[in-house]
Design a protein around this motif. Structure first.
Motif, PDB file in Angstrom:
ATOM      1  N   GLY A  35      18.683  58.007  29.805  1.00 45.94           N
ATOM      2  CA  GLY A  35      18.524  56.919  30.765  1.00 45.94           C
ATOM      3  C   GLY A  35      19.638  56.853  31.791  1.00 45.94           C
ATOM      4  O   GLY A  35      19.547  56.113  32.747  1.00 45.94           O
ATOM      5  N   GLN A  36      20.689  57.632  31.578  1.00 44.18           N
ATOM      6  CA  GLN A  36      21.815  57.619  32.512  1.00 44.18           C
ATOM      7  C   GLN A  36      21.538  58.589  33.654  1.00 44.18           C
ATOM      8  O   GLN A  36      21.144  59.728  33.429  1.00 44.18           O
ATOM      9  CB  GLN A  36      23.100  58.007  31.812  1.00 44.18           C
ATOM     10  CG  GLN A  36      24.307  57.845  32.696  1.00 44.18           C
ATOM     11  CD  GLN A  36      25.575  57.711  31.894  1.00 44.18           C
ATOM     12  OE1 GLN A  36      25.808  58.502  31.015  1.00 44.18           O
ATOM     13  NE2 GLN A  36      26.367  56.716  32.211  1.00 44.18           N
ATOM     14  N   LYS A  37      21.767  58.095  34.868  1.00 42.61           N
ATOM     15  CA  LYS A  37      21.564  58.922  36.053  1.00 42.61           C
ATOM     16  C   LYS A  37      22.920  59.291  36.634  1.00 42.61           C
ATOM     17  O   LYS A  37      23.815  58.456  36.713  1.00 42.61           O
ATOM     18  CB  LYS A  37      20.727  58.174  37.091  1.00 42.61           C
ATOM     19  CG  LYS A  37      19.293  57.948  36.658  1.00 42.61           C
ATOM     20  CD  LYS A  37      18.501  57.240  37.721  1.00 42.61           C
ATOM     21  CE  LYS A  37      17.058  57.071  37.276  1.00 42.61           C
ATOM     22  NZ  LYS A  37      16.247  56.428  38.300  1.00 42.61           N
ATOM     23  N   LEU A  38      23.030  60.546  37.045  1.00 40.19           N
ATOM     24  CA  LEU A  38      24.250  61.024  37.680  1.00 40.19           C
ATOM     25  C   LEU A  38      23.895  61.643  39.023  1.00 40.19           C
ATOM     26  O   LEU A  38      22.898  62.359  39.138  1.00 40.19           O
ATOM     27  CB  LEU A  38      24.948  62.073  36.813  1.00 40.19           C
ATOM     28  CG  LEU A  38      25.475  61.616  35.459  1.00 40.19           C
ATOM     29  CD1 LEU A  38      26.044  62.807  34.688  1.00 40.19           C
ATOM     30  CD2 LEU A  38      26.527  60.538  35.627  1.00 40.19           C
ATOM     31  N   TYR A  39      24.730  61.352  40.008  1.00 40.70           N
ATOM     32  CA  TYR A  39      24.568  61.967  41.317  1.00 40.70           C
ATOM     33  C   TYR A  39      25.186  63.364  41.294  1.00 40.70           C
ATOM     34  O   TYR A  39      26.095  63.633  40.492  1.00 40.70           O
ATOM     35  CB  TYR A  39      25.240  61.108  42.392  1.00 40.70           C
ATOM     36  CG  TYR A  39      24.464  59.851  42.676  1.00 40.70           C
ATOM     37  CD1 TYR A  39      23.461  59.836  43.637  1.00 40.70           C
ATOM     38  CD2 TYR A  39      24.716  58.693  41.958  1.00 40.70           C
ATOM     39  CE1 TYR A  39      22.730  58.691  43.883  1.00 40.70           C
ATOM     40  CE2 TYR A  39      23.988  57.541  42.193  1.00 40.70           C
ATOM     41  CZ  TYR A  39      22.992  57.549  43.158  1.00 40.70           C
ATOM     42  OH  TYR A  39      22.253  56.410  43.386  1.00 40.70           O
ATOM     43  N   PRO A  40      24.696  64.269  42.126  1.00 43.92           N
ATOM     44  CA  PRO A  40      25.265  65.622  42.153  1.00 43.92           C
ATOM     45  C   PRO A  40      26.786  65.637  42.311  1.00 43.92           C
ATOM     46  O   PRO A  40      27.458  66.455  41.679  1.00 43.92           O
ATOM     47  CB  PRO A  40      24.551  66.281  43.332  1.00 43.92           C
ATOM     48  CG  PRO A  40      23.191  65.640  43.309  1.00 43.92           C
ATOM     49  CD  PRO A  40      23.483  64.189  42.966  1.00 43.92           C
ATOM     50  N   SER A  41      27.349  64.732  43.107  1.00 44.81           N
ATOM     51  CA  SER A  41      28.812  64.696  43.255  1.00 44.81           C
ATOM     52  C   SER A  41      29.478  64.418  41.908  1.00 44.81           C
ATOM     53  O   SER A  41      30.527  64.990  41.592  1.00 44.81           O
ATOM     54  CB  SER A  41      29.225  63.646  44.283  1.00 44.81           C
ATOM     55  OG  SER A  41      28.780  62.363  43.898  1.00 44.81           O
ATOM     56  N   GLU A  42      28.859  63.566  41.100  1.00 48.27           N
ATOM     57  CA  GLU A  42      29.386  63.283  39.760  1.00 48.27           C
ATOM     58  C   GLU A  42      29.206  64.489  38.846  1.00 48.27           C
ATOM     59  O   GLU A  42      30.093  64.823  38.057  1.00 48.27           O
ATOM     60  CB  GLU A  42      28.685  62.064  39.168  1.00 48.27           C
ATOM     61  CG  GLU A  42      28.954  60.779  39.916  1.00 48.27           C
ATOM     62  CD  GLU A  42      28.084  59.618  39.463  1.00 48.27           C
ATOM     63  OE1 GLU A  42      28.610  58.511  39.347  1.00 48.27           O
ATOM     64  OE2 GLU A  42      26.868  59.817  39.234  1.00 48.27           O
ATOM     65  N   ILE A  43      28.070  65.146  38.990  1.00 48.42           N
ATOM     66  CA  ILE A  43      27.789  66.321  38.164  1.00 48.42           C
ATOM     67  C   ILE A  43      28.780  67.439  38.465  1.00 48.42           C
ATOM     68  O   ILE A  43      29.266  68.112  37.560  1.00 48.42           O
ATOM     69  CB  ILE A  43      26.326  66.790  38.362  1.00 48.42           C
ATOM     70  CG1 ILE A  43      25.368  65.723  37.836  1.00 48.42           C
ATOM     71  CG2 ILE A  43      26.081  68.132  37.678  1.00 48.42           C
ATOM     72  CD1 ILE A  43      23.924  65.906  38.238  1.00 48.42           C
ATOM     73  N   HIS A  44      29.117  67.627  39.742  1.00 49.97           N
ATOM     74  CA  HIS A  44      30.072  68.674  40.129  1.00 49.97           C
ATOM     75  C   HIS A  44      31.431  68.422  39.474  1.00 49.97           C
ATOM     76  O   HIS A  44      32.064  69.351  38.954  1.00 49.97           O
ATOM     77  CB  HIS A  44      30.240  68.742  41.642  1.00 49.97           C
ATOM     78  CG  HIS A  44      28.994  69.074  42.403  1.00 49.97           C
ATOM     79  ND1 HIS A  44      28.090  70.034  42.005  1.00 49.97           N
ATOM     80  CD2 HIS A  44      28.504  68.554  43.551  1.00 49.97           C
ATOM     81  CE1 HIS A  44      27.093  70.088  42.873  1.00 49.97           C
ATOM     82  NE2 HIS A  44      27.318  69.208  43.822  1.00 49.97           N
ATOM     83  N   ILE A  45      31.884  67.175  39.489  1.00 53.95           N
ATOM     84  CA  ILE A  45      33.171  66.825  38.889  1.00 53.95           C
ATOM     85  C   ILE A  45      33.090  67.010  37.376  1.00 53.95           C
ATOM     86  O   ILE A  45      33.991  67.594  36.756  1.00 53.95           O
ATOM     87  CB  ILE A  45      33.584  65.374  39.245  1.00 53.95           C
ATOM     88  CG1 ILE A  45      33.728  65.198  40.751  1.00 53.95           C
ATOM     89  CG2 ILE A  45      34.838  64.967  38.478  1.00 53.95           C
ATOM     90  CD1 ILE A  45      34.871  65.921  41.413  1.00 53.95           C
ATOM     91  N   LEU A  46      32.028  66.528  36.776  1.00 52.33           N
ATOM     92  CA  LEU A  46      31.823  66.672  35.336  1.00 52.33           C
ATOM     93  C   LEU A  46      31.844  68.144  34.937  1.00 52.33           C
ATOM     94  O   LEU A  46      32.483  68.530  33.953  1.00 52.33           O
ATOM     95  CB  LEU A  46      30.485  66.030  34.950  1.00 52.33           C
ATOM     96  CG  LEU A  46      30.191  65.874  33.477  1.00 52.33           C
ATOM     97  CD1 LEU A  46      31.011  64.737  32.895  1.00 52.33           C
ATOM     98  CD2 LEU A  46      28.710  65.592  33.276  1.00 52.33           C
TER      99      LEU A  46
END
Length: 160
Positions: A35-46
């Motif tokens: 249910g958690q959504k991540l934006y690509p910018s967050e995914i890149h950092i992760l």
């Protein structure tokens, strides 16, 4: 000469079109099953933290070519979502070490699988290209990168 100008304009328009699509892509969050959504910018950092490429804001800023402030905003969002831990480094009051939480490691694993599937499509295409075409592509992209740096630097207000 007119043919070369037409080709150059066509290449520029194609680049602009791809850039617009990428900008649109960057604005769309991706759900990670819980249910958690991540934006690509967050995914890149992760991804950068999870893969060990970077573990602080300064290195992330350099890796992605964005300001420390922009990186800090994304890191803070990931921290609020309990995906990243921020730990003070002993003896250095400013620097913060970034690591993934257990929830962050789960999201990283899901993201890593999605990323591998995405990369496989590119890999299957690029593996059959002749080296000179790959070299030409890389040279063109480097030239566009340098051109964009120049354009962005020219747009900065001049210091008096």
């Amino acid at each position: 000469m007119d043919d070369q100008l037409a080709v150059t304009r066509k290449m520029m328009m194609q680049f602009i079109r791809m850039n617009k699509k990428f900008q649109k892509f960057e604005k769309n969050p991706i759900e990670f099953g819980d249910g958690q959504k991540l934006y690509p910018s967050e995914i890149h950092i992760l991804d950068a933290v999870g893969s060990g490429v970077a573990n602080n804001v300064t290195v992330l800023s350099q890796k992605f070519g964005i300001t420390k402030g922009a990186v800090s905003q994304v890191v803070n969002k990931l921290h609020e979502k309990q995906l990243i831990k921020k730990e003070k480094i002993e003896g250095n009051a400013k620097e913060v070490k970034l690591t993934l939480t257990s929830h962050g490691r789960n999201a990283f694993k899901i993201q890593d699988e999605l990323h591998k599937n995405f990369e496989n499509e590119f890999f299957n295409y690029f593996k059959n290209l002749e080296q000179d075409k790959v070299d030409s592509y890389l040279e063109i992209m480097d030239t566009i990168d340098l051109f964009m740096d120049k354009v962005l630097n020219d747009q900065k207000p001049k210091k008096k």
